[in-house]
Design an enzyme around this catalytic site. Structure first.
Site, PDB file in Angstrom:
ATOM      1  N   HIS A 188      36.010   9.136 132.814  1.00 53.20           N
ATOM      2  CA  HIS A 188      37.090   8.794 133.752  1.00 53.20           C
ATOM      3  C   HIS A 188      38.316   8.668 132.835  1.00 53.20           C
ATOM      4  O   HIS A 188      38.221   7.601 131.932  1.00 53.20           O
ATOM      5  CB  HIS A 188      37.050   8.163 134.787  1.00 53.20           C
ATOM      6  CG  HIS A 188      38.066   8.094 135.592  1.00 53.20           C
ATOM      7  ND1 HIS A 188      38.347   9.095 136.644  1.00 53.20           N
ATOM      8  CD2 HIS A 188      39.031   7.194 135.823  1.00 53.20           C
ATOM      9  CE1 HIS A 188      39.436   8.746 137.233  1.00 53.20           C
ATOM     10  NE2 HIS A 188      39.946   7.586 136.891  1.00 53.20           N
ATOM     11  N   ASN A 190      34.907  17.894 126.502  1.00 52.27           N
ATOM     12  CA  ASN A 190      34.096  16.673 126.432  1.00 52.27           C
ATOM     13  C   ASN A 190      32.524  17.275 126.468  1.00 52.27           C
ATOM     14  O   ASN A 190      31.755  16.738 125.737  1.00 52.27           O
ATOM     15  CB  ASN A 190      34.183  15.781 127.682  1.00 52.27           C
ATOM     16  CG  ASN A 190      35.383  14.886 127.527  1.00 52.27           C
ATOM     17  OD1 ASN A 190      35.126  13.756 126.733  1.00 52.27           O
ATOM     18  ND2 ASN A 190      36.559  15.072 128.123  1.00 52.27           N
ATOM     19  N   ILE A 210      33.282  16.326 144.107  1.00 48.88           N
ATOM     20  CA  ILE A 210      32.792  15.186 144.413  1.00 48.88           C
ATOM     21  C   ILE A 210      31.189  15.382 145.002  1.00 48.88           C
ATOM     22  O   ILE A 210      30.831  16.467 145.512  1.00 48.88           O
ATOM     23  CB  ILE A 210      33.422  14.420 145.876  1.00 48.88           C
ATOM     24  CG1 ILE A 210      34.836  14.053 145.437  1.00 48.88           C
ATOM     25  CG2 ILE A 210      32.562  13.503 146.155  1.00 48.88           C
ATOM     26  CD1 ILE A 210      35.672  13.407 146.487  1.00 48.88           C
TER      27      ILE A 210
HETATM   28  C1  GRF Z   1      39.154  14.637 130.907  1.00 50.76           C
HETATM   29  O1  GRF Z   1      40.404  13.818 130.639  1.00 50.76           O
HETATM   30  C2  GRF Z   1      38.134  13.650 131.847  1.00 50.76           C
HETATM   31  O2  GRF Z   1      38.169  12.477 131.769  1.00 50.76           O
HETATM   32  C3  GRF Z   1      38.548  14.289 133.243  1.00 50.76           C
HETATM   33  O3  GRF Z   1      39.083  15.502 133.231  1.00 50.76           O
HETATM   34  C4  GRF Z   1      39.223  15.904 131.698  1.00 50.76           C
HETATM   35  C5  GRF Z   1      38.180  16.847 131.410  1.00 50.76           C
HETATM   36  O4  GRF Z   1      38.798  17.607 130.170  1.00 50.76           O
HETATM   37  N1  GRF Z   1      37.706  13.866 134.195  1.00 50.76           N
HETATM   38  P1  GRF Z   1      37.566  18.491 129.429  1.00 50.76           P
HETATM   39  O5  GRF Z   1      37.282  19.446 130.278  1.00 50.76           O
HETATM   40  O6  GRF Z   1      36.277  17.615 129.204  1.00 50.76           O
HETATM   41  O7  GRF Z   1      38.253  19.152 128.186  1.00 50.76           O
END
Ligand code: GRF
Length: 201
Positions: A118, A23, A101
């Site tokens: 999320h 991401n 957190i």
């Molecule tokens: C994603 O599915 C996000 O929603 C969750 O952890 C995962 C992270 O994936 N919180 P990346 O590290 O962005 O590949």
């Protein structure tokens, strides 16, 4: 202070990660366009081994590994995190697979300036194992959410969601793959949406 280019002001943004960083990469790639309203200035990981750190460094982004196990409390770690963000003039924080957190103190320092992605259709399935829980509940739909971060885990106001139908032969692995693909597009869109309305000091 914000940096400017010929077309728009870009908001100095940090991304917090703990692992793979896909991401983060999607946001960083989108921000390579001068018309995107964020400038990704900094990537911080609480896990010094996070794969995403190298990916960010390869894109020329400043990276800071900040090992949380070296701090005696959540608050002392968050104060150090805050110091780095301030020192880099950050105005917006995106949590992207950040598996820690944030303390109430930290959240209070950044009102309306922290967002998270999320892998569920919040308010359903806060926390972990979201794909398995959606399957076990017999849900017809699944997806992902970008939301503001407040003091409640995965509980802040929703910015955008992306949803799709669960198919009869879906497994948690197929759901994870389809959610992740959607996450990348959704995060880019959600950050853009809120930054077009934000004021910088
Ligand atoms: C994603 O599915 C996000 O929603 C969750 O952890 C995962 C992270 O994936 N919180 P990346 O590290 O962005 O590949």
């Amino acid at each position: 202070m914000i940096s400017t280019n010929a077309s728009i002001a870009r908001v100095p943004t940090a991304i917090l990660i703990s692992g793979r960083g896909s991401n983060m990469l999607a946001l960083a790639k989108a921000a390579q366009s001068p018309d995107y309203p964020a400038e990704i200035k900094l990537v911080i990981s609480n896990n010094p081994e996070a794969e995403g750190l190298q990916k960010a460094a390869d894109m020329g982004i400043t990276v800071i590994p900040l090992d949380h196990t070296a701090f005696k409390s959540r608050l002392s770690f968050d104060r150090e995190l805050h110091k780095h963000l301030k020192a880099n003039q950050i105005q917006m924080i995106c949590c992207a697979g950040y598996m820690r957190i944030l303390s109430s103190w930290f959240v209070g320092q950044w009102p309306g300036r922290i967002i998270n992605i999320h892998p569920s259709l919040l308010p359903k399935y806060k926390g972990l194992n979201t794909h398995q829980r959606a399957l076990e509940a017999g849900d017809k739909e699944h997806g992902c959410t970008v939301h503001y971060v407040n003091e409640e885990l995965d509980g802040g106001d929703i910015i955008l969601q992306s949803k799709f139908n669960i198919l009869p032969n879906d497994t948690k692995e197929t759901l994870e793959k389809r959610v992740l693909e959607r996450e990348h597009a959704l995060y880019v869109k959600a950050l853009e949406k809120i930054l077009r309305n934000i004021e910088c000091s």
